[in-house]
Write a protein that holds these residues in place. Structure first.
Motif, mmCIF file in Angstrom:
data_model
loop_
_atom_site.group_PDB
_atom_site.id
_atom_site.type_symbol
_atom_site.label_atom_id
_atom_site.label_comp_id
_atom_site.label_asym_id
_atom_site.label_seq_id
_atom_site.Cartn_x
_atom_site.Cartn_y
_atom_site.Cartn_z
ATOM 1 N N LYS A 98 -14.473 -34.827 22.246
ATOM 2 C CA LYS A 98 -13.064 -34.706 21.861
ATOM 3 C C LYS A 98 -12.160 -35.527 22.784
ATOM 4 O O LYS A 98 -11.289 -36.266 22.334
ATOM 5 C CB LYS A 98 -12.644 -33.232 21.871
ATOM 6 N N VAL A 99 -12.387 -35.383 24.094
ATOM 7 C CA VAL A 99 -11.539 -36.098 25.058
ATOM 8 C C VAL A 99 -11.719 -37.610 24.926
ATOM 9 O O VAL A 99 -10.743 -38.375 24.935
ATOM 10 C CB VAL A 99 -11.867 -35.637 26.496
ATOM 11 N N ASP B 28 -9.519 -24.492 16.504
ATOM 12 C CA ASP B 28 -9.106 -25.901 16.383
ATOM 13 C C ASP B 28 -8.046 -26.049 15.312
ATOM 14 O O ASP B 28 -8.033 -25.328 14.302
ATOM 15 C CB ASP B 28 -10.322 -26.754 16.000
ATOM 16 N N ASP B 29 -7.148 -27.007 15.553
ATOM 17 C CA ASP B 29 -6.104 -27.303 14.563
ATOM 18 C C ASP B 29 -6.713 -28.001 13.353
ATOM 19 O O ASP B 29 -7.695 -28.713 13.471
ATOM 20 C CB ASP B 29 -5.030 -28.204 15.191
ATOM 21 N N LYS C 198 -8.710 -36.629 21.300
ATOM 22 C CA LYS C 198 -8.309 -35.452 20.526
ATOM 23 C C LYS C 198 -7.887 -34.314 21.447
ATOM 24 O O LYS C 198 -8.225 -34.279 22.626
ATOM 25 C CB LYS C 198 -9.468 -34.987 19.639
ATOM 26 N N ASN C 199 -7.139 -33.369 20.869
ATOM 27 C CA ASN C 199 -6.728 -32.176 21.615
ATOM 28 C C ASN C 199 -7.946 -31.295 21.877
ATOM 29 O O ASN C 199 -8.914 -31.276 21.108
ATOM 30 C CB ASN C 199 -5.676 -31.402 20.820
ATOM 31 N N ASN D 162 -16.695 -31.018 24.294
ATOM 32 C CA ASN D 162 -15.417 -31.311 24.929
ATOM 33 C C ASN D 162 -15.285 -32.767 25.337
ATOM 34 O O ASN D 162 -14.218 -33.376 25.202
ATOM 35 C CB ASN D 162 -15.213 -30.394 26.128
ATOM 36 N N ASN E 130 -9.159 -27.507 22.385
ATOM 37 C CA ASN E 130 -8.880 -26.078 22.262
ATOM 38 C C ASN E 130 -10.110 -25.288 22.666
ATOM 39 O O ASN E 130 -11.138 -25.340 21.989
ATOM 40 C CB ASN E 130 -8.499 -25.728 20.817
#
Length: 437
Positions: free
Chosen positions: A423-424, A436-437, A428-429, A420, A431
């Motif tokens: 990603k942050v 994940d997208d 990035k988003n 996480n 989830n």
């Protein structure tokens, strides 16, 4: 220029091939290593007859080394089983193997061990004496005890535990000061019994100059054994232990005058709060000679888990100045270790040694840890396995419990802090509940 031992060469300003190899391994200048060998602060156990040896240094400023005890006994006397352990110990990169065989004609195993091992080899000749001569302990003569040392030296053994400090004077101190566990050193107990049965001085002490003759001839490092090491935390740092340690310091100086390399052996069982002081005592009383410790085991209540009690003490000992750790397995106090016991003992002791190196600032010690942290941050599982002290176990644990998201583990899943934060930090988003997208 000619030289007799590594110490003799160092005193003469000669850099040997063994010094060059050790200096390269330790990332140390050869001139600095040579000076430490000359002082007796570092030893390079390297018997002239051990042709397969890839030498290691033990002592000041060097990585903490570990030893693995192997060998046959009367109850477990299969040489092939012990040779299989040797192969695994070498694969796991143990720096030393001690053959503690104590039954029958042990030379077969010892010679095979020397022939195949790039690791330094140690023995305790006293263990071999009864079987070697097929005599009861009392009937073995002083000359015969010295003869076993000569035989082991001829076989190519790099270092030998010699219990020379348990002389009549030390024995008198032991008798006056009651212990909970008496003498727990196997070799020490044999020597003490020999002295009592024959009413004589310890031959390894009385004829120490003859021991030095042998060791100088073959360049065998003497590991001065601690017959009075504590076998219970109640007995640690007592009069017997300290009296013997003072004697070992005197013997070390005698050996150095003959250019014989020396290590000092130490405890044993000892509570946490005494370990640092004991390391300092050894370095002071034994003139900074390398210190080789068993454990110390920090509690007496853990049969089946003594690799853990030993690793706790070993890490503190190494961080406080111990140079060489003798491994302890889960089988300690219970049986001859099997192959799995040996593996667990090696891993636990390697962890302790490395932790100690980090604490005492050994050059490059933290590099391994920093590389592992980088691999973890990147969630690079293959790199994590490669860097693990036991890659096989790390990989197996991962395979046994696969996560839904390959970037995580089954402990945290998508709540994994590392995933996480990556990603942050990358914008990035995040989830956690959805795919994940």
């Amino acid at each position: 220029m000619n030289y007799t031992t590594q110490m003799d060469a160092a005193k003469k300003g000669i850099i040997t091939k063994e010094m060059e190899r050790v200096a390269a391994k330790e990332n140390m200048e050869t001139s600095q290593l040579m000076e430490l060998v000359a002082q007796g602060a570092v030893v390079i156990p390297a018997n002239k007859n051990h042709n397969a040896l890839d030498p290691e240094g033990v002592g000041q400023g060097l990585k903490t080394k570990i030893n693995v005890n192997l060998g046959i006994s009367k109850d477990c006397n299969c040489v092939d089983d012990e040779l299989e352990k040797v192969k695994v110990a070498l694969k796991m990169k143990a720096e030393a193997i001690m053959d503690l065989s104590c039954f029958g004609k042990t030379e077969e195993f010892r010679t095979k061990l020397v022939e195949m091992s790039p690791a330094m080899i140690g023995t305790v000749p006293m263990y071999d004496a009864v079987g070697f001569y097929d005599k009861e302990l009392k009937d073995i003569t002083e000359e015969e005890l010295l003869g076993v040392i000569e035989k082991h030296a001829q076989n190519g053994v790099d270092f030998m535990t010699i219990h020379a400090g348990i002389n009549r004077e030390t024995a008198a101190v032991f008798k006056r000061n009651e212990r909970l566990m008496n003498i727990v050193s196997r070799g020490g107990a044999l020597i003490y019994a020999w002295m009592e049965l024959n009413g004589k001085e310890n031959p390894f002490y009385e004829y120490f100059d003859k021991v030095l003759d042998i060791c100088e001839k073959y360049d065998v490092t003497i590991s001065l054994g601690d017959a009075c090491r504590p076998g219970a935390i109640k007995d640690s740092t007592d009069a017997s232990q300290i009296k013997e340690l003072m004697t070992l310091g005197e013997l070390a100086k005698r050996a150095w005058k003959r250019n014989v390399q020396v290590m000092i052996e130490g405890p044993g069982h000892m509570s946490l709060d005494e370990i640092k002081a004991n390391m300092q005592l050894e370095k002071k009383l034994c003139h900074n000679a390398p210190f080789y410790v068993l454990g110390p085991l920090v509690t007496d209540i853990a049969p089946g888990y003594d690799h853990i009690t030993s690793a706790i003490g070993g890490a503190i000992a190494a961080s406080s100045g111990a140079d060489f750790l003798c491994y302890v397995t889960p089988a300690e106090h219970l049986r001859l270790p099997n192959l799995e016991d040996m593996k667990e003992g090696i891993i636990a002791t390697k962890i302790a040694a490395h932790a100690g190196d980090i604490a005492k600032g050994i050059k490059g010690a933290r590099d391994w840890d920093n590389a592992m942290s980088k691999a973890r941050r990147e969630l690079n599982w293959e790199k994590i396995f490669d860097l693990s002290i036991d890659p096989e176990k790390a990989r197996r644990y991962r395979e046994e419990s696969k996560p839904e998201d390959e970037h995580t583990c089954t402990m945290c899943g998508k709540m994994c802090a590392v995933r996480n934060m990556n990603k942050v930090m990358e914008g990035k988003n995040l989830n956690v509940l959805r795919d994940d997208d």
